[in-house]
Scaffold this active site. Structure first.
Site, mmCIF file in Angstrom:
data_model
loop_
_atom_site.group_PDB
_atom_site.id
_atom_site.type_symbol
_atom_site.label_atom_id
_atom_site.label_comp_id
_atom_site.label_asym_id
_atom_site.label_seq_id
_atom_site.Cartn_x
_atom_site.Cartn_y
_atom_site.Cartn_z
ATOM 1 N N ASP A 1 0.954 -1.394 0.106
ATOM 2 C CA ASP A 1 0.147 0.147 0.400
ATOM 3 C C ASP A 1 0.933 0.865 -0.407
ATOM 4 O OD1 ASP A 1 -2.773 0.856 0.819
ATOM 5 O OD2 ASP A 1 -1.312 2.415 2.271
ATOM 6 N N TYR B 1 3.373 10.193 0.122
ATOM 7 C CA TYR B 1 4.174 9.534 1.334
ATOM 8 C C TYR B 1 5.089 10.120 0.573
ATOM 9 C CZ TYR B 1 -0.059 6.349 2.502
ATOM 10 O OH TYR B 1 -0.539 5.778 3.193
ATOM 11 N N LYS C 1 -2.787 5.826 -4.146
ATOM 12 C CA LYS C 1 -3.322 7.352 -3.873
ATOM 13 C C LYS C 1 -3.772 8.069 -4.631
ATOM 14 C CE LYS C 1 -3.596 4.793 0.648
ATOM 15 N NZ LYS C 1 -2.229 4.463 0.857
ATOM 16 N N HIS D 1 -7.489 9.518 -2.022
ATOM 17 C CA HIS D 1 -6.740 9.922 -0.760
ATOM 18 C C HIS D 1 -7.423 10.174 0.038
ATOM 19 C CE1 HIS D 1 -2.381 9.383 0.863
ATOM 20 N NE2 HIS D 1 -2.844 9.408 1.789
#
Length: 311
Positions: free
Chosen positions: A46, A51, A76, A107
């Protein structure tokens, strides 16, 4: 190691335990992902554009030597890209070194100003997030549906969506979201929201399933007592509780031994927890322990303050 799967409304199977990569440093996540896939038995990774470590996740996938067809990859769409879904997705695909995703999530259901003062976290003069109030979520979702039609994504879903936000999408959706990824643990069980999602065919996924660093949940007397009864770890109890409820668990770690033990422990917890154990854990929040560890910086009118009530 055989990891159980859950069938999504898209028809695809998703492994019920995945490796989370949020806050994993780029230099650490390569090794973490490679170990998870090659040595620990994971088949599910994931990640997210937001990020900032997708290229390194991609390097870890490549280093593992595991065929792409054997890996379930989630990423996402970040808030500043709601009006440019395919552009954001193409960056993600390039970062990860793949030509499709198994699952693509919205997200946050909060569109941010794409022309603001920061590519990820645009702010207003008063310091608050620069939210694009002119953009509607159904238009984001329509673009995500197009990504399925183009074959760039197999399944689409949402993350951090309250019932209120789901109801801004569902009446217009031709593809129902397959999952809703949320902060779920016994202190924030989200019972009502999960039940609502399941009634629509939306499977819950749990991020931060062990709470936060030095989480009080791991020391909770009910959790510890259940762990001692079954001779397993407190983390095994928390992950096993999710799996027993058919909730997909996404524990994050960059430590090889912990990555391995999270998966083996989750399966041990699943096999040992009784119905009574699950019910005790289900009741912790209502008994006065409700606590969220991830607090979003969004305004009240977007439906994110007082989440336990709204969700």
């Amino acid at each position: 190691m055989s990891v159980p799967t859950v069938k999504l409304n898209s028809g695809y199977e998703i492994p019920i335990v995945g490796l989370g990569t949020w806050q994993s440093k780029p230099e650490e996540v390569v090794t973490a992902v490679s170990h998870a896939l090659k040595d620990a038995g994971y088949k599910h990774i994931d990640c997210a554009w937001g990020y900032g470590n997708e290229k390194d996740v991609g390097a870890g996938i490549k280093a593992s030597g595991v065929p792409r067809s054997e890996i379930f990859i989630t990423s996402k769409l970040w808030g500043t890209w709601h009006s440019r879904v395919e552009e954001c997705l193409d960056q993600t695909l390039a970062n990860l070194g793949t030509d499709y995703l198994d699952l693509y999530l919205m997200h946050w259901p909060v569109p941010l100003n794409p022309k603001g003062n920061h590519p990820m976290f645009p702010t207003l003069p008063d310091g608050k997030r620069d939210v694009d109030h002119s953009w509607v979520l159904k238009d984001t979702w329509a673009q995500m549906e197009e990504m399925v039609k183009k074959g760039k994504v197999r399944t689409i879903g949402v993350s951090n969506c309250s019932k209120m936000k789901l109801d801004e999408i569902l009446p217009y959706a031709t593809i129902i979201p397959a999952v809703n990824q949320l902060e779920i643990h016994p202190y924030n069980p989200q019972h009502e929201l999960i039940e609502y999602g399941l009634s629509k065919g939306i499977i819950p996924q749990a991020y931060s399933p062990l709470g936060s660093t030095n989480s009080p949940i791991l020391k909770d007397e009910v959790v510890v007592a259940i762990a001692e009864k079954h001779t397993i770890q407190a983390s095994d109890v928390l992950l096993g509780w999710l799996l027993a409820k058919q909730i997909i668990a996404l524990p994050k770690s960059v430590t090889p031994a912990r990555i391995t033990s999270n998966l083996t422990g989750a399966l041990a917890g699943l096999s040992k927890l009784s119905k009574e154990d699950v019910e005790k854990l289900d009741g912790l929040a209502a008994a006065g322990k409700q606590k969220r560890f991830i607090t979003p910086p969004w305004p009240v009118d977007l439906g994110f303050d007082h989440w336990p009530k709204l969700l």
